[in-house]
Scaffold this motif. Structure first.
Motif, PDB file in Angstrom:
ATOM      1  N   ARG A 288       0.975  -1.021  -0.270  1.00  0.00           N
ATOM      2  CA  ARG A 288      -0.150  -0.035  -0.008  1.00  0.00           C
ATOM      3  C   ARG A 288       0.944   0.827  -0.215  1.00  0.00           C
ATOM      4  O   ARG A 288       2.018   1.453   1.417  1.00  0.00           O
TER       5      ARG A 288
ATOM      6  N   TYR B 107       2.522   0.643   3.672  1.00  0.00           N
ATOM      7  CA  TYR B 107       3.051  -0.954   4.779  1.00  0.00           C
ATOM      8  C   TYR B 107       3.466  -0.914   3.117  1.00  0.00           C
ATOM      9  O   TYR B 107       2.714  -1.062   2.165  1.00  0.00           O
TER      10      TYR B 107
ATOM     11  N   THR C 146       1.745  -7.677   9.154  1.00  0.00           N
ATOM     12  CA  THR C 146       2.327  -6.383   8.152  1.00  0.00           C
ATOM     13  C   THR C 146       3.553  -6.080   8.696  1.00  0.00           C
ATOM     14  O   THR C 146       3.560  -6.183   9.357  1.00  0.00           O
TER      15      THR C 146
ATOM     16  N   GLY D 265      -7.768   0.223   7.908  1.00  0.00           N
ATOM     17  CA  GLY D 265      -8.329  -0.018   8.785  1.00  0.00           C
ATOM     18  C   GLY D 265      -9.351  -0.008   7.974  1.00  0.00           C
ATOM     19  O   GLY D 265      -9.848  -0.524   7.391  1.00  0.00           O
ATOM     20  N   HIS D 266     -10.061  -1.152   9.104  1.00  0.00           N
ATOM     21  CA  HIS D 266     -11.204  -1.801   8.010  1.00  0.00           C
ATOM     22  C   HIS D 266     -12.602  -2.410  10.068  1.00  0.00           C
ATOM     23  O   HIS D 266     -11.806  -2.996  10.281  1.00  0.00           O
TER      24      HIS D 266
ATOM     25  N   HIS E 295     -14.623  -6.375   9.994  1.00  0.00           N
ATOM     26  CA  HIS E 295     -14.685  -7.327   9.413  1.00  0.00           C
ATOM     27  C   HIS E 295     -16.454  -7.360   8.589  1.00  0.00           C
ATOM     28  O   HIS E 295     -17.273  -7.156   9.443  1.00  0.00           O
TER      29      HIS E 295
ATOM     30  N   GLU F 269     -10.187 -11.467  16.035  1.00  0.00           N
ATOM     31  CA  GLU F 269      -8.900 -11.761  14.976  1.00  0.00           C
ATOM     32  C   GLU F 269      -7.557 -11.819  16.446  1.00  0.00           C
ATOM     33  O   GLU F 269      -8.062 -10.292  17.441  1.00  0.00           O
TER      34      GLU F 269
ATOM     35  N   TYR G  11      -3.954  -9.637  16.751  1.00  0.00           N
ATOM     36  CA  TYR G  11      -2.956  -9.319  16.594  1.00  0.00           C
ATOM     37  C   TYR G  11      -1.270  -9.455  17.446  1.00  0.00           C
ATOM     38  O   TYR G  11      -1.426  -9.332  18.882  1.00  0.00           O
TER      39      TYR G  11
ATOM     40  N   HIS H  79     -10.595  -1.955  13.626  1.00  0.00           N
ATOM     41  CA  HIS H  79      -8.971  -2.392  13.709  1.00  0.00           C
ATOM     42  C   HIS H  79      -8.135  -1.201  12.690  1.00  0.00           C
ATOM     43  O   HIS H  79      -7.399  -0.994  11.724  1.00  0.00           O
TER      44      HIS H  79
ATOM     45  N   PHE I  81       4.057  -6.904  12.288  1.00  0.00           N
ATOM     46  CA  PHE I  81       2.788  -7.179  13.458  1.00  0.00           C
ATOM     47  C   PHE I  81       2.216  -8.760  12.662  1.00  0.00           C
ATOM     48  O   PHE I  81       2.334  -7.978  11.668  1.00  0.00           O
TER      49      PHE I  81
ATOM     50  N   HIS J 199     -13.331  -8.526   4.564  1.00  0.00           N
ATOM     51  CA  HIS J 199     -13.016  -6.822   5.431  1.00  0.00           C
ATOM     52  C   HIS J 199     -13.791  -5.312   4.495  1.00  0.00           C
ATOM     53  O   HIS J 199     -13.999  -5.544   2.966  1.00  0.00           O
TER      54      HIS J 199
ATOM     55  N   TYR K 172     -13.813  -1.952   4.244  1.00  0.00           N
ATOM     56  CA  TYR K 172     -12.843  -0.175   3.839  1.00  0.00           C
ATOM     57  C   TYR K 172     -13.782   0.430   4.580  1.00  0.00           C
ATOM     58  O   TYR K 172     -13.546   1.468   4.414  1.00  0.00           O
TER      59      TYR K 172
END
Ligand code: PAN
Ligand code: ZN
Length: 192
Positions: A29, A56, A75, A91-92, A94, A101, A103, A140, A152, A162, A164
């Motif tokens: 991205r 990222y 990521t 960020g998204h 679900h 999830e 992390y 998140h 992470f 996802h 967005y």
């Protein structure tokens, strides 16, 4: 009879580089992929004229079976800012409302921002080794406030999906910026 894909499998993660093998999916991205997400649009334009940086990258490895599919993701967020706002993931939330999830911050420092559709907001401070549980129905995003790569791991179910849009439209309640050498949170004016 078990099918090939139903047998246990292992993959190898390299902590120093934040990469694992085999890798099935790779996404980069750049600023142009998320230009509208940063507050300082003058800085965005200036950066884009210079070509735009990679914000990222993320890699994922779905473990598919004939019954249920988990995904391991990693990521890597570069250190940097657009104007005074730190690099971050899009960020998204679900798509499915029953999908949590986990992390795991492997390297670097920053914040995990979490938010419900009703506007409840929470920020978790991250240092290497922090593991955060993201409950279902919390959007998140991760922000890199350090001066090195933030790496992470993410573990989630492939069916989570996802979305967005809510974040593209209204962002998170708070932005994470640097002011006078300090990391501070300021309200996003779309929420006031
Ligand atoms: C993560 C994210 C990854 C990239 O694997 O997809 O960190 O962030 P964005 O998806 O917000 O661009 C995850 O949360 N999966 O569900
Ligand atoms: Zn997610």
């Amino acid at each position: 009879m078990l099918e090939d894909q139903d047998y246990p499998k292992s993959i190898q993660f390299e902590v120093q580089t934040g990469q694992f093998r085999p890798l099935l999916d790779h996404t980069v991205r750049r600023l142009q992929d998320m230009a509208g997400m940063f507050a300082d649009q003058v800085a965005v334009k200036r950066e884009l004229e210079r070509g735009g940086r990679v914000i990222y990258e993320f890699d994922s490895h779905p473990f598919k079976t004939s019954h249920s599919d988990m995904v391991l993701g990693v990521t890597r967020i570069n250190p940097g800012k657009v104007g005074d706002e730190f690099f971050m993931t899009k960020g998204h939330i679900h798509e499915r409302d029953d999908q949590p999830e986990i992390y795991h911050c492997v390297q670097g420092e920053g914040y995990l921002l979490l938010q419900t559709m009703g506007g409840e907001f929470q920020a978790e401070r991250w240092t290497p080794g922090t593991i955060s549980h993201i409950p279902p129905m919390w959007a998140h995003r991760v922000v890199n406030t350090g001066d090195r790569l933030l790496i992470f791991l993410a573990v989630f179910h492939l069916s989570a999906g996802h979305d967005y849009r809510p974040i593209e439209e209204k962002g998170f309640r708070k932005r994470v910026i640097e002011r006078n050498g300090q990391v501070i949170f300021i309200p996003d004016n779309r929420w006031t």
